[in-house]
Each structure stands twice: as C-alpha cells, then as structure tokens.
Design an enzyme around this catalytic site. Structure first.
Site, PDB file in Angstrom:
ATOM      1  N   TYR A  11     -13.044 107.270  20.620  1.00  0.00           N
ATOM      2  CA  TYR A  11     -14.127 106.948  21.559  1.00  0.00           C
ATOM      3  C   TYR A  11     -14.190 107.908  22.746  1.00  0.00           C
ATOM      4  O   TYR A  11     -15.235 108.062  23.357  1.00  0.00           O
ATOM      5  CB  TYR A  11     -13.971 105.508  22.054  1.00  0.00           C
ATOM      6  CG  TYR A  11     -14.437 104.506  21.037  1.00  0.00           C
ATOM      7  CD1 TYR A  11     -15.728 104.001  21.076  1.00  0.00           C
ATOM      8  CD2 TYR A  11     -13.591 104.080  20.016  1.00  0.00           C
ATOM      9  CE1 TYR A  11     -16.169 103.105  20.123  1.00  0.00           C
ATOM     10  CE2 TYR A  11     -14.027 103.181  19.057  1.00  0.00           C
ATOM     11  CZ  TYR A  11     -15.308 102.693  19.119  1.00  0.00           C
ATOM     12  OH  TYR A  11     -15.747 101.805  18.170  1.00  0.00           O
ATOM     13  N   THR A 128      -4.964 106.685  28.517  1.00  0.00           N
ATOM     14  CA  THR A 128      -4.460 105.774  29.541  1.00  0.00           C
ATOM     15  C   THR A 128      -2.984 105.524  29.268  1.00  0.00           C
ATOM     16  O   THR A 128      -2.607 105.179  28.150  1.00  0.00           O
ATOM     17  CB  THR A 128      -5.226 104.446  29.482  1.00  0.00           C
ATOM     18  OG1 THR A 128      -6.612 104.753  29.556  1.00  0.00           O
ATOM     19  CG2 THR A 128      -4.842 103.526  30.621  1.00  0.00           C
ATOM     20  N   ARG A 161     -12.936 107.420  32.395  1.00  0.00           N
ATOM     21  CA  ARG A 161     -13.343 106.085  32.863  1.00  0.00           C
ATOM     22  C   ARG A 161     -14.735 105.716  32.389  1.00  0.00           C
ATOM     23  O   ARG A 161     -15.437 104.918  33.017  1.00  0.00           O
ATOM     24  CB  ARG A 161     -13.248 106.033  34.387  1.00  0.00           C
ATOM     25  CG  ARG A 161     -11.812 106.184  34.828  1.00  0.00           C
ATOM     26  CD  ARG A 161     -11.680 107.265  35.845  1.00  0.00           C
ATOM     27  NE  ARG A 161     -11.789 106.712  37.175  1.00  0.00           N
ATOM     28  CZ  ARG A 161     -12.350 107.347  38.199  1.00  0.00           C
ATOM     29  NH1 ARG A 161     -12.863 108.533  38.015  1.00  0.00           N
ATOM     30  NH2 ARG A 161     -12.381 106.777  39.377  1.00  0.00           N
ATOM     31  N   LYS A 213      -6.466 104.848  37.296  1.00  0.00           N
ATOM     32  CA  LYS A 213      -7.034 104.271  36.077  1.00  0.00           C
ATOM     33  C   LYS A 213      -6.513 102.845  35.836  1.00  0.00           C
ATOM     34  O   LYS A 213      -7.267 101.915  35.545  1.00  0.00           O
ATOM     35  CB  LYS A 213      -6.675 105.175  34.895  1.00  0.00           C
ATOM     36  CG  LYS A 213      -6.905 104.597  33.550  1.00  0.00           C
ATOM     37  CD  LYS A 213      -8.367 104.613  33.210  1.00  0.00           C
ATOM     38  CE  LYS A 213      -8.644 103.878  31.927  1.00  0.00           C
ATOM     39  NZ  LYS A 213      -9.756 104.372  31.188  1.00  0.00           N
ATOM     40  N   CYS A 267      -9.046  98.575  26.529  1.00  0.00           N
ATOM     41  CA  CYS A 267      -8.708  99.046  27.875  1.00  0.00           C
ATOM     42  C   CYS A 267      -8.245  97.913  28.775  1.00  0.00           C
ATOM     43  O   CYS A 267      -7.081  97.821  29.133  1.00  0.00           O
ATOM     44  CB  CYS A 267      -9.925  99.730  28.475  1.00  0.00           C
ATOM     45  SG  CYS A 267     -10.644 100.933  27.363  1.00  0.00           S
TER      46      CYS A 267
HETATM   47  N1  SAJ Z   1     -15.977  91.019  30.575  1.00  0.00           N
HETATM   48  C1  SAJ Z   1     -16.094  89.709  30.993  1.00  0.00           C
HETATM   49  N2  SAJ Z   1     -16.738  89.462  32.165  1.00  0.00           N
HETATM   50  C2  SAJ Z   1     -17.274  90.461  32.915  1.00  0.00           C
HETATM   51  C3  SAJ Z   1     -17.123  91.795  32.497  1.00  0.00           C
HETATM   52  C4  SAJ Z   1     -16.471  92.056  31.310  1.00  0.00           C
HETATM   53  O1  SAJ Z   1     -15.637  88.770  30.337  1.00  0.00           O
HETATM   54  O2  SAJ Z   1     -17.865  90.150  33.957  1.00  0.00           O
HETATM   55  C5  SAJ Z   1     -15.272  91.311  29.325  1.00  0.00           C
HETATM   56  C6  SAJ Z   1     -16.165  92.007  28.286  1.00  0.00           C
HETATM   57  O3  SAJ Z   1     -16.924  91.066  27.572  1.00  0.00           O
HETATM   58  C7  SAJ Z   1     -15.124  92.715  27.459  1.00  0.00           C
HETATM   59  C8  SAJ Z   1     -14.066  93.108  28.479  1.00  0.00           C
HETATM   60  O4  SAJ Z   1     -14.267  92.270  29.591  1.00  0.00           O
HETATM   61  O5  SAJ Z   1     -14.542  91.836  26.512  1.00  0.00           O
HETATM   62  C9  SAJ Z   1     -14.117  94.535  28.939  1.00  0.00           C
HETATM   63  O6  SAJ Z   1     -15.464  94.975  29.094  1.00  0.00           O
HETATM   64  P1  SAJ Z   1     -15.975  95.958  30.228  1.00  0.00           P
HETATM   65  O7  SAJ Z   1     -17.392  96.293  29.925  1.00  0.00           O
HETATM   66  O8  SAJ Z   1     -15.734  95.399  31.581  1.00  0.00           O
HETATM   67  O9  SAJ Z   1     -15.042  97.221  30.144  1.00  0.00           O
HETATM   68  P2  SAJ Z   1     -14.575  98.185  28.930  1.00  0.00           P
HETATM   69  O10 SAJ Z   1     -13.241  97.715  28.469  1.00  0.00           O
HETATM   70  O11 SAJ Z   1     -15.602  98.390  27.919  1.00  0.00           O
HETATM   71  O12 SAJ Z   1     -14.410  99.546  29.747  1.00  0.00           O
HETATM   72  C10 SAJ Z   1     -13.501  99.574  30.836  1.00  0.00           C
HETATM   73  C11 SAJ Z   1     -14.215 100.198  32.024  1.00  0.00           C
HETATM   74  N3  SAJ Z   1     -13.415 100.010  33.218  1.00  0.00           N
HETATM   75  C12 SAJ Z   1     -13.933  99.486  34.353  1.00  0.00           C
HETATM   76  O13 SAJ Z   1     -15.095  99.125  34.436  1.00  0.00           O
HETATM   77  C13 SAJ Z   1     -13.032  99.401  35.522  1.00  0.00           C
HETATM   78  C14 SAJ Z   1     -14.477 101.668  31.764  1.00  0.00           C
HETATM   79  O14 SAJ Z   1     -15.015 102.299  32.921  1.00  0.00           O
HETATM   80  C15 SAJ Z   1     -13.169 102.372  31.343  1.00  0.00           C
HETATM   81  O15 SAJ Z   1     -13.395 103.738  31.048  1.00  0.00           O
HETATM   82  C16 SAJ Z   1     -12.659 101.685  30.108  1.00  0.00           C
HETATM   83  O16 SAJ Z   1     -12.365 100.317  30.447  1.00  0.00           O
HETATM   84  C17 SAJ Z   1     -11.399 102.392  29.652  1.00  0.00           C
HETATM   85  O17 SAJ Z   1     -11.490 103.251  28.747  1.00  0.00           O
HETATM   86  O18 SAJ Z   1     -10.352 102.171  30.240  1.00  0.00           O
END
Ligand code: SAJ
Length: 439
Positions: A11, A128, A161, A213, A267
C-alpha cells in the site's frame, strides 16, 4: 539520486514507486512475492486504491518503473515492507500482556540492500517501526558493509502518513517528516522528497520521526476508544450518542471521533503496541484503549443479539461490509470480519456482502456475489461498513429485496425515521432506543 530501489510493493511502496517513476526517476520496485511481481508485469495491480492503476500503468509504460523480486544497485533504497506483530503475546514480569512487533521483513529487506550499498547512497526506512529501529536495528545491519552511516552513506527514517483511499493525493500534499541519523542524512532525504512532495518537509532525528508516526496513530486509537466507550454509555444512560457527539464537536477545542465496530487496518490497531512494547509499565492508557477497541466487535454482537430478541443461533444474518473502513478493499485486522466470525461462532448463518471483495472465500464463510444474495432471506441486516454504496440504499428498495424487517446500523449510515417508515425495526450503535442494558 537518479535511481531508486523500493523494497516492498504494498500500500505504501507501490504508490511511492509509481510516483517517483512518473516524476522522472528510474525506479526498481522489489517484492519478494513472485505473484505480485507477475501481476504488475502483466499490467494489473493487486491493490484497490483510487487512481493507482492508472499511475502504475503510466510508470511502467514509460519504462521508468521496473519490478523485480531482487534488490538491485541504486542511488537510493527505500524500505516499505510490513511490520506486523508477532502471534505470541509477550508478558512482563509483573504480568502485563502486550504484543511485540515482528521485524523480520525489515531485517530481510535491509539485508537485501547490504550487497548493493555504496558510498554516497541514501537509505530511508518508511515502515512503521518501534522507536529506535533505525539506529538500533537497521544501522548495524548496513554497517556490516564496512561503511559508516552518516559518514559514508546516508540513513533516515521518514514515516508515511497517507490515508488508504486517498493515498495519491496525500503522498504529494501531506507534510513530510524526515529524521536523519545526522543532519546530512536528513538533508539528502529532503532532496529526494522534493521531486514530488508539495507539502511542508520537516527535519528531525530518526527516533523522533519514528515517534511522530506512532504518536499520531496512538492519539487516534485512544480517541476512537473513547468514542466506543461513549457508545456503551449511550445504552446505559439512554441518550443518542451521535447527536451528543455532533453537539459536543461544536466546542472549539473538542473533536470526538466516531464509534463503530472497532479499529482495523494495519496501522492504528497495530502501532500503539510498538509503544507499549518499548515500555509496558509506562503505557496503561494506550493498553486500555487497545483493549476497548479490540472488544468492540463483541459489544456489537451483543447489540445484534438484542435486536434479534436474545439469541443469534440459527438466525440468518446479512452482514453489509467487511473492509476495515469505508470505500476500500482492505480487510486487514477488520473489526467487521471479527464481528462476522463471532456471530458464526454463536451459530448464526452469515451471508456477508463486501462490494470490493465479492465471492471471496474465508475460513468458514464466503462473501456473496451481490447485495441481493446476502439479504433476500435474512432475519436481520447489519450495516458494518459505511461504503457509499450501502449508505445510499433506499429503505423501500431494500424492503422489496429482503424478507428481513430488522436492521442494525453500527456506523450511523442510515436514517432511522426513513427505515422505520419503510417498515423496518431499527437498531443502532449508540442509540437511545436500545431499551435494555447490554453489558
Ligand atoms: N475509525 C473509527 N472511528 C473514527 C475513525 C476511524 O472507528 O472516528 C476506525 C476505522 O473505521 C478503521 C480504523 O479506525 O477501522 C482506522 O481508520 P482511519 O481512517 O482512521 O486510519 P487508517 O488506519 O486507514 O490510516 C491511519 C492514518 N493515521 C491517522 O489518521 C493518524 C494515516 O494517516 C496513516 O498513514 C495510516 O494510519 C498508517 O499507515 O499508519
């Protein structure tokens, strides 16, 4: 810095490789999985990410991107391999349990660079990783070459990120942190990033960059845990959590996140453990947040049981969505998959529809080819993932294609009044109308 060898075409690695190649660099994309290399060489891609197929196609057809299963000499090496956690649970002497990072892929990618490392090269770790990985793990391996990091070659950590679903935009526009093992290494990293990054580029040392991170994703995990805990309070106290969050977020210093089936992806559900691993005794809040989020699928199952009047055994359940979040195909650590497995374990008959993974076999179930197949004879329909295509379903149309008259909305994707008007019993996570305490 004309040639770049990128290790890991997942990814992060694949979009990064395609981006450099379409910005004039000669890129060798390396993956140890022959299937991935073949897929790419056949003009296909193995990841669903908006715009990526076109970008990879452009990169390959320009001749700037080549893919291979073996690392090759280059000016720059970028490590973008996975860092999952180990299956066995570790434990401190005081009995604190935690998960440890599995750094095997980072080690083998670094070792693959070793025979090609030349004076003046730049090596950037993007995976990471637990704090101090760059200096304590990667540097000693590379120095087996006889060359000194920061003197003979440059070494930096630069966390990626980007948000899955919006990777190509964020790769270019996000602020970027580059942590060098010394100033010269960070400056070399800057020179490289400037070929396509339009966001701010910020310097630091490699350990701080690793922490940046991990802190970002842990911040998110802890805050989602809070939202999930509020969803449990909604049932206890009798208020509508979604409305309360909406109102609270009008406060200038409050931004409560969304509750849901739990936290998935590679992540946010993984990275906090890298901090716990570094100091289990110093991280009780982070551990507790992980516990809350990991137990959310069980809580969701209780809610579904309630909607069905007690037991799910023998009930036909249509599960809408399995991805870890909306509008992507990624199923890694998905809480929706966990909910389905728990329901199956309790004897429910599951038909899961995942538009980005139709007809896919899991250990004990298989996704249906269409929405209709999943819902037509269901006892209950559970909305687990907010894919656009689900949120736009009209309740009247659903009423015509299903025998079910009960829906459970876990992600606040549907309008309760509209579904009730179409004849459905409507249950939702965080909704005041759940009459009995679930815990
Ligand atoms: N989620 C919730 N409630 C929310 C937000 C998210 O339940 O309000 C859940 C989502 O459904 C999902 C999980 O959290 O299951 C993670 O989703 P996400 O969209 O928040 O994040 P990721 O894992 O797709 O991507 C994150 C991002 N980090 C941050 O926003 C701080 C991204 O910027 C990073 O690059 C990525 O992790 C990574 O590669 O580490």
């Amino acid at each position: 810095m004309k040639t770049i060898c990128i290790l890991g075409l997942g990814y992060i690695g694949l979009p990064t490789a395609a981006m450099f190649a379409t910005h004039g660099k000669k890129v060798i994309g390396v993956d140890i999985n022959q299937k991935i290399v073949n897929t790419l060489n056949d003009g296909d891609i193995h990841i669903h990410e908006p715009g990526l197929r076109e970008l990879v196609h452009q990169a390959l057809s320009s001749g700037n991107l080549k893919v291979s299963i073996q690392a090759q000499p280059a000016d720059v090496f970028i490590i973008a391999v996975p860092t999952p956690f180990q299956q066995e649970i570790a434990q401190t002497e005081d009995g604190i349990k935690y998960k440890k990072a599995d750094m095997r892929y980072v080690v083998s990618a670094t070792e693959a660079i070793l025979p090609h490392l030349r004076p003046g090269n730049l090596v950037i770790l993007e995976s990471t990783s637990p704090p101090r990985t760059t200096v304590d793990l990667v540097k000693p391996i590379l120095e087996r070459s006889g060359l000194k990091a920061g003197e003979d070659f440059y070494l930096a950590y630069s966390p990626e990120r980007v948000l899955p679903g919006n990777i190509l935009y964020e790769l270019v526009h996000n602020a970027r942190v580059i942590g060098g093992v010394n100033q010269a290494s960070a400056e070399k990293g800057l020179e490289l990033c400037q070929s396509f990054v339009e966001g701010e580029i910020l310097f630091t040392d490699s350990t701080t960059a690793e922490m940046v991170k991990l802190m970002e994703n842990t911040y998110r995990d802890v805050n989602i845990a809070l939202a999930n805990e509020f969803s449990r309070l909604a049932e206890w106290i009798g208020f509508d959590e979604w409305e309360a969050i909406e109102l609270a977020n009008h406060h200038p210093r409050v931004n409560i996140l969304r509750p849901g089936p739990g936290v998935g992806g590679h992540c946010i559900s993984v990275d906090p453990w890298f901090l716990v691993e570094s100091a289990p005794e110093a991280t009780p809040l982070i551990r507790q947040a992980r516990k809350v989020n990991d137990s959310q699928p069980e809580y969701v199952v209780k809610l579904i049981e309630k909607a069905l009047g007690g037991l799910v055994k023998g009930k036909r359940i249509a599960a809408l969505g399995l991805a870890y979040k909306p509008d992507i195909d990624d199923l890694r650590e998905s809480p929706a998959v966990e909910v389905v497995k728990l329901l199956e374990h309790k004897g429910a008959h599951i038909k899961a529809y995942e538009p980005f993974n139709p007809d896919r076999k899991f250990e004990t179930f298989k996704t249906t080819p269409s929405l209709e197949d999943a819902v037509f004879d269901a006892d209950v329909i559970v909305l687990l993932v907010g894919h656009d295509q689900f949120k736009s379903i009209e309740p009247e149309i659903m009423a015509n294609i299903t025998s079910s008259r009960t829906v459970v909305d876990i992600i606040n994707g549907w309008n309760k009044e509209e579904w009730e008007a179409a004849g459905f019993l409507f249950f939702a996570l965080g909704d005041r109308s759940i009459p009995v305490r679930l815990m």
